[in-house]
Enzyme design. Sequence first.
Site, PDB file in Angstrom:
ATOM      1  N   GLU A  51      38.767  -9.500 -45.242  1.00 18.96           N
ATOM      2  CA  GLU A  51      38.952 -10.953 -45.317  1.00 18.96           C
ATOM      3  C   GLU A  51      37.672 -11.715 -45.001  1.00 18.96           C
ATOM      4  OE1 GLU A  51      43.093  -9.331 -44.277  1.00 18.96           O
ATOM      5  OE2 GLU A  51      41.035  -8.961 -43.590  1.00 18.96           O
ATOM      6  N   PHE A 113      55.762 -10.573 -35.161  1.00 20.06           N
ATOM      7  CA  PHE A 113      54.820  -9.619 -35.732  1.00 20.06           C
ATOM      8  C   PHE A 113      53.806 -10.339 -36.623  1.00 20.06           C
ATOM      9  CE2 PHE A 113      53.704  -6.694 -39.273  1.00 20.06           C
ATOM     10  CZ  PHE A 113      52.974  -5.777 -38.520  1.00 20.06           C
ATOM     11  N   GLN A 114      52.542 -10.095 -36.362  1.00 20.89           N
ATOM     12  CA  GLN A 114      51.418 -10.692 -37.097  1.00 20.89           C
ATOM     13  C   GLN A 114      51.452 -12.221 -37.066  1.00 20.89           C
ATOM     14  OE1 GLN A 114      51.005  -8.804 -41.009  1.00 20.89           O
ATOM     15  NE2 GLN A 114      49.718  -7.217 -40.095  1.00 20.89           N
ATOM     16  N   LYS A 163      55.887 -18.513 -44.147  1.00 19.37           N
ATOM     17  CA  LYS A 163      56.396 -17.814 -45.328  1.00 19.37           C
ATOM     18  C   LYS A 163      57.634 -18.485 -45.905  1.00 19.37           C
ATOM     19  CE  LYS A 163      57.479 -13.298 -47.250  1.00 19.37           C
ATOM     20  NZ  LYS A 163      57.530 -11.831 -47.043  1.00 19.37           N
ATOM     21  N   MET A 467      14.535  -8.397 -35.897  1.00 17.12           N
ATOM     22  CA  MET A 467      14.189  -9.625 -35.191  1.00 17.12           C
ATOM     23  C   MET A 467      14.358  -9.459 -33.683  1.00 17.12           C
ATOM     24  SD  MET A 467      12.916 -12.598 -35.586  1.00 17.12           S
ATOM     25  CE  MET A 467      13.193 -13.393 -37.161  1.00 17.12           C
TER      26      MET A 467
END
Length: 560
Positions: A51, A113-114, A163, A467
């Site tokens: 993602e 959940f999630q 959802k 760096m």
Amino acid sequence: MKLNGSQIVVECLKEQGVDTVFGYPGGAILNIYDELYKHSNEITHILTSHEQGASHAADGYARATGKVGVCLATSGPGATNLVTGIATAYMDSVPIVAITANVGVPLLGKDSFQEIDITGVTMPITKHNYIVKRVEDLADTIRNAFRIAKEGRPGPVLVDIPKDVTAAVTEYEAVIPEPIERKTDYVRTEDLEEAARLINESRKPFVLVGGGAVISDANKELKELVEKIQAPVGDTLMGKGAFDGIDEKYTGMAGMHGTKATNLGITECDLLIAVGVRFSDRVVGNASKFARNAKILHIDIDPAEINKNIMVDCSVQGDAREILKKLTPMVEKASHDQWLARIRELKEVYPLKYEQETLTGPAVMEEIYKVTDGDAIIVTDVGQHQMWAAQYYKYKEPHQLLTSGGLGTMGYGLGAAIGAKVGRPEKTVINIAGDGCFRMNMNEVATAARYNIPVIEVVINNHVLGMVRQWQNLFYGERYSATILNDSVDFVKLAEALGAVGMRITKRSELKEALEKAVSLGRPVVLDCQIDRDDKVFPMVPAGAPIEDVFDQDDLKKEK
């Protein structure tokens, strides 16, 4: 007509002219993905490997095209994996809309959940965000998200959709988006008059351009002002391309790794004209000593930037291009021959230089410039290679350099390059990465290979975190704590395993042929360029020092 929430999302994307989205599906966002499947002939979906790659791809698409980039993710970890890309876009004022899904409204706040409160997580790093709990509000929310992302000072907007809202049904009526006007509400005549007076009275004006000049596409208007007042021009990292990098009045980048000509020019000028600059710490160094011999005129769209980091003598608030259109006719034509001669002297005495015989970062950048005729879109990750790309590739127009300037996001480049190439397929798109950065996003090579997106990944491979090692070498007594990457990872084999072409370059004589082949193949290519681990970026200003304290390798030799 009656549509469900997922259909409304897709119809609103079509309203906004969205042709491409980047994302990764999951359970909570399945309804939207099912609808996207039905419209795959109208909206292309690019499935990234992660993602974060999707958020960077949306960012790169937006920077390269000037349109709003769109990324999608499911709830929980899918949404949180977008956060770094959203923060990157926020710091650099990039218009993206991130659409996430969440658990159903009855399950919110119950550690389902999630489930994650992604609007709470992203509140500090978005221009605005929403959670849509009623399907009746969905269409207008998405429309507002696109408008907010684009208008004024651009930035990311997040829309979180539970959802059950994606499944609920309501009335939908298509709306044609109204054009977004450039912000000129606060451009006051008295401010323009004061700005013109300062310019007309100046004998040693210096123009410093930043990302705001790129975003507003003010390059034509900027050149007209510069030609009229005959002033030298430097830029920030984010301002690359706002002024032509091959123009004789161009002096190079300002700040920590800016040229001596620019840093000393800013120090010696009597008027600093800052266009779309936010005066970040990496540009100004010691703020109390920045441009201390000059009055400062600040042109910026965001009133929050005026007098935030540097106190200025005059400011004009609004879109940079529109301000320059109004301001230039008000200033008098000038020559400033003596001042320009001084700037030419600084450029001649303090040129950028590097070891010419061996394969180095600067050599790679100059060869890329030659092979692409200075016409490529250059994307970078963050580190030494980023600074070399800023110093040695000459940017002729806005939107040519895509880089994480504000957040400094390692792993930004490859996803952004994919987005840029999808948005501008006619352009050669090259991402410059260090080996440390490449390790953070190299899974996106598989994305480029899956869709045969012919981006070129140039890895400046010094087997260290370059760096950080440079700082450890100069300021930490050569204690190289956790910066050595001297292991057996083979980037050529890795590229081939992920479906791309891999080539290794160990000598400068191999560089031109390899780059020409990479450009001609029309496939994703990874070039593993092996350079010395102790090559450094010069010039350099120590942290917290005034920018006139800039030093280079010759100064270090004199000290020894």
